[in-house]
Design a protein around this motif. Structure first.
Motif, PDB file in Angstrom:
ATOM      1  N   GLN A 277      51.385  -2.921  42.074  1.00  0.00           N
ATOM      2  CA  GLN A 277      51.215  -4.129  41.268  1.00  0.00           C
ATOM      3  C   GLN A 277      50.871  -5.347  42.134  1.00  0.00           C
ATOM      4  OE1 GLN A 277      55.030  -3.229  38.945  1.00  0.00           O
ATOM      5  NE2 GLN A 277      53.702  -4.061  37.328  1.00  0.00           N
ATOM      6  N   LEU A 278      49.921  -5.122  43.045  1.00  0.00           N
ATOM      7  CA  LEU A 278      49.470  -6.176  43.954  1.00  0.00           C
ATOM      8  C   LEU A 278      48.285  -6.943  43.385  1.00  0.00           C
ATOM      9  CD1 LEU A 278      49.738  -4.256  47.346  1.00  0.00           C
ATOM     10  CD2 LEU A 278      51.439  -5.732  46.240  1.00  0.00           C
ATOM     11  N   ILE A 279      47.730  -6.467  42.274  1.00  0.00           N
ATOM     12  CA  ILE A 279      46.649  -7.165  41.585  1.00  0.00           C
ATOM     13  C   ILE A 279      46.964  -7.206  40.099  1.00  0.00           C
ATOM     14  CG2 ILE A 279      44.855  -6.584  43.279  1.00  0.00           C
ATOM     15  CD1 ILE A 279      43.916  -4.388  41.329  1.00  0.00           C
ATOM     16  N   ASP A 280      46.228  -8.064  39.387  1.00  0.00           N
ATOM     17  CA  ASP A 280      46.407  -8.216  37.942  1.00  0.00           C
ATOM     18  C   ASP A 280      45.194  -7.729  37.162  1.00  0.00           C
ATOM     19  OD1 ASP A 280      49.022  -9.947  37.926  1.00  0.00           O
ATOM     20  OD2 ASP A 280      47.691 -10.840  39.429  1.00  0.00           O
ATOM     21  N   TYR A 281      44.025  -7.697  37.815  1.00  0.00           N
ATOM     22  CA  TYR A 281      42.778  -7.282  37.165  1.00  0.00           C
ATOM     23  C   TYR A 281      41.993  -6.390  38.126  1.00  0.00           C
ATOM     24  CZ  TYR A 281      43.799 -11.081  33.932  1.00  0.00           C
ATOM     25  OH  TYR A 281      44.405 -11.903  33.015  1.00  0.00           O
ATOM     26  N   ILE A 282      41.492  -5.280  37.599  1.00  0.00           N
ATOM     27  CA  ILE A 282      40.647  -4.388  38.387  1.00  0.00           C
ATOM     28  C   ILE A 282      39.198  -4.612  37.984  1.00  0.00           C
ATOM     29  CG2 ILE A 282      41.098  -2.476  36.760  1.00  0.00           C
ATOM     30  CD1 ILE A 282      40.295  -2.220  40.537  1.00  0.00           C
ATOM     31  N   ARG A 283      38.326  -4.876  38.977  1.00  0.00           N
ATOM     32  CA  ARG A 283      36.967  -5.311  38.699  1.00  0.00           C
ATOM     33  C   ARG A 283      35.913  -4.239  38.981  1.00  0.00           C
ATOM     34  NH1 ARG A 283      34.199  -9.003  40.394  1.00  0.00           N
ATOM     35  NH2 ARG A 283      33.496  -9.598  38.332  1.00  0.00           N
ATOM     36  N   SER A 284      36.309  -3.006  39.211  1.00  0.00           N
ATOM     37  CA  SER A 284      35.322  -1.952  39.434  1.00  0.00           C
ATOM     38  C   SER A 284      34.300  -1.960  38.305  1.00  0.00           C
ATOM     39  CB  SER A 284      36.004  -0.586  39.490  1.00  0.00           C
ATOM     40  OG  SER A 284      36.990  -0.563  40.479  1.00  0.00           O
ATOM     41  N   THR A 285      33.100  -1.545  38.622  1.00  0.00           N
ATOM     42  CA  THR A 285      32.052  -1.555  37.608  1.00  0.00           C
ATOM     43  C   THR A 285      31.562  -0.145  37.320  1.00  0.00           C
ATOM     44  OG1 THR A 285      29.886  -2.440  37.019  1.00  0.00           O
ATOM     45  CG2 THR A 285      30.251  -1.939  39.318  1.00  0.00           C
ATOM     46  N   ILE A 286      31.089   0.068  36.122  1.00  0.00           N
ATOM     47  CA  ILE A 286      30.684   1.396  35.680  1.00  0.00           C
ATOM     48  C   ILE A 286      29.618   1.989  36.593  1.00  0.00           C
ATOM     49  CG2 ILE A 286      29.510   2.633  33.799  1.00  0.00           C
ATOM     50  CD1 ILE A 286      30.994   0.713  31.867  1.00  0.00           C
ATOM     51  N   VAL A 287      28.679   1.175  37.066  1.00  0.00           N
ATOM     52  CA  VAL A 287      27.563   1.707  37.838  1.00  0.00           C
ATOM     53  C   VAL A 287      27.962   2.078  39.266  1.00  0.00           C
ATOM     54  CG1 VAL A 287      26.712  -0.555  38.588  1.00  0.00           C
ATOM     55  CG2 VAL A 287      25.130   1.355  38.459  1.00  0.00           C
ATOM     56  N   HIS A 288      28.999   1.467  39.828  1.00  0.00           N
ATOM     57  CA  HIS A 288      29.354   1.744  41.220  1.00  0.00           C
ATOM     58  C   HIS A 288      30.632   2.560  41.351  1.00  0.00           C
ATOM     59  CE1 HIS A 288      26.910  -2.119  42.060  1.00  0.00           C
ATOM     60  NE2 HIS A 288      26.140  -1.052  42.118  1.00  0.00           N
ATOM     61  N   ALA A 289      31.282   2.850  40.252  1.00  0.00           N
ATOM     62  CA  ALA A 289      32.548   3.588  40.307  1.00  0.00           C
ATOM     63  C   ALA A 289      32.487   4.876  39.492  1.00  0.00           C
ATOM     64  CB  ALA A 289      33.708   2.712  39.838  1.00  0.00           C
ATOM     65  N   GLY A 290      31.340   5.548  39.540  1.00  0.00           N
ATOM     66  CA  GLY A 290      31.272   6.892  38.983  1.00  0.00           C
ATOM     67  C   GLY A 290      31.044   7.005  37.500  1.00  0.00           C
ATOM     68  N   GLY A 291      30.684   5.888  36.845  1.00  0.00           N
ATOM     69  CA  GLY A 291      30.343   5.965  35.435  1.00  0.00           C
ATOM     70  C   GLY A 291      31.529   5.807  34.505  1.00  0.00           C
TER      71      GLY A 291
END
Length: 402
Positions: A277-291
């Motif tokens: 719980q070191l972050i509050d929002y995860i910003r990975s994107t569909i195109v760079h994180a495997g769809g």
């Protein structure tokens, strides 16, 4: 049903995009985004030389098996090129599946959790006054959440601020431009910016800021602590997350919400950040994180720890990814916010799409698949042009994080 043909479409309607088109033996086709900003042709080669030959003849409805085949079947896993290529295939297959079912992809995921996807816009200014003016303009346009970036006195170029008023496009034609960075100036300047913004517009709008990996952990902790009085929605990319433990130091000093992940490629990049719980929002994107297939796993894992989504949505993602993100955002239970940098009119003409902006939200109709297409004739009129993101150096000439 079988996959009959796979192709890449590279086009540059103002900036470069790589699109995958998968066509079945029954004539149904799906689109996926394979754009990797500044390294576009590496993904095209990975797809055409190594993936496409392996998929001809497979059943496109077996999304999970194909995803596992492309991930587990390759000894060299993960990384931005591999995961962008996998994401493009995955998006195209979800598009096909939605068209076969006669449903939007969000229906296939489980249906709507909300009526619209709240977005945040970019208010940029070459100085404080211009940034405040941009914030006020966004409020007039209906934005509920606004990212604020401003020029810094003493620095010629600052991330998030373009040369022209309002417009910002980081990728530039030719070889990578070099920019000078000064952390001390930035840390003195930024809290004052947000003090003035809150004085001008009050506390109703959600305010966000992107430090863009420029700070050490203790510098990031100082910035987040200084920004606490202004009740930030989040500070993004406060420090590089290569070492996930570094975010623990920020947490020890500040309650400002933290967002990170647009450069992440898999769940392993954010496992400890989420679990601890070191972050509050995860910003990975569909195109760079495997769809969609893989990002769904990241979102479900994040939900266990009350971490919400806040996906990357800059212009380096084509409208194909944005359509996928809207479908995903309408469904995902632990949604937070979606970044929106509107594409140019020309890009929107090349990629006609169903999603649209309405009073601070992205919405879409009940259309099959992802709800996006490509005008291949128009795309062919705009061939690839080499472009790079900038690089940053400190005043003494040493390389720094851009």
């Amino acid at each position: 049903m079988k996959i009959e043909r796979l192709e890449t479409i590279v086009t540059c309607p103002g900036r470069n995009f790589v699109t995958v088109k998968i066509t079945t033996d029954e004539g149904v086709y799906g689109l996926g985004d394979a754009t990797l900003n500044g390294r576009e042709l590496s993904v095209r080669s990975y797809l055409e030389d190594h993936i496409f030959p392996c998929l001809v003849g497979r059943d496109p409805r077996n999304l999970e098996d194909i995803w596992q085949y492309l991930y587990r079947g390759a000894y060299w896993r993960r990384g931005p090129v591999t995961m962008t290529a996998i994401a493009a295939i995955d998006m195209a297959l979800w598009d096909i599946l939605g068209k076969l079912a006669g449903m939007p992809v969000y229906r296939l995921l489980g249906g709507k959790s909300r009526d619209g996807v709240m977005v945040y816009g970019h208010a940029n200014g070459r100085d404080h006054a211009e940034a405040i003016e941009a914030v006020q303009q966004h409020i007039e346009e209906g934005y509920k959440a606004i990212r604020v970036q401003s020029g810094v006195p003493g620095m010629d170029k600052v991330y998030g601020v373009g040369k022209a008023k309002g417009h910002y496009e980081p990728a530039q034609k030719g070889l990578p431009p070099e920019e000078t960075w000064d952390t001390a100036l930035y840390l003195r300047h930024t809290p004052e910016l947000f003090r003035k913004v809150r004085e001008a517009v009050g506390f109703d709008p959600h305010l966000l800021h992107d430090a863009h990996h420029r700070l050490t952990p203790i510098e990031a902790a100082r910035l987040c602590k200084d920004l606490e009085p202004y009740r930030m929605f989040w500070v993004e990319d406060a420090t590089p997350a290569d070492n996930q433990e570094s975010f623990r130091l920020i947490r020890q000093h500040s309650t400002t919400p933290l967002a990170v992940g647009e450069v992440f490629n898999s769940i392993w990049d954010c496992k400890d950040l989420i679990k601890e719980q070191l972050i509050d929002y995860i910003r990975s994107t569909i195109v760079h994180a495997g769809g969609i297939t893989h990002l769904r796993r990241i979102a479900d894992f994040a939900a266990m720890y009350q971490v919400r989504t806040g996906f990357h949505g800059a212009t380096d993602l084509s409208p194909v990814t944005m359509a996928a993100a809207v479908n995903f955002g309408l469904w995902v239970p632990n949604f937070g916010v979606q970044e929106l940098m509107p594409h140019s009119e020309l890009t929107d003409e090349v990629f006609p799409h169903n999603y649209r902006y309405e009073d601070g939200y992205l919405v879409m109709d009940e259309v099959p698949g992802l709800g996006v297409d490509i005008d291949e004739v128009l795309a062919a009129k705009h061939p690839y042009e080499r472009a790079y993101l900038p690089v940053a150096r400190l005043r003494d000439g040493a390389m720094w994080n851009w």
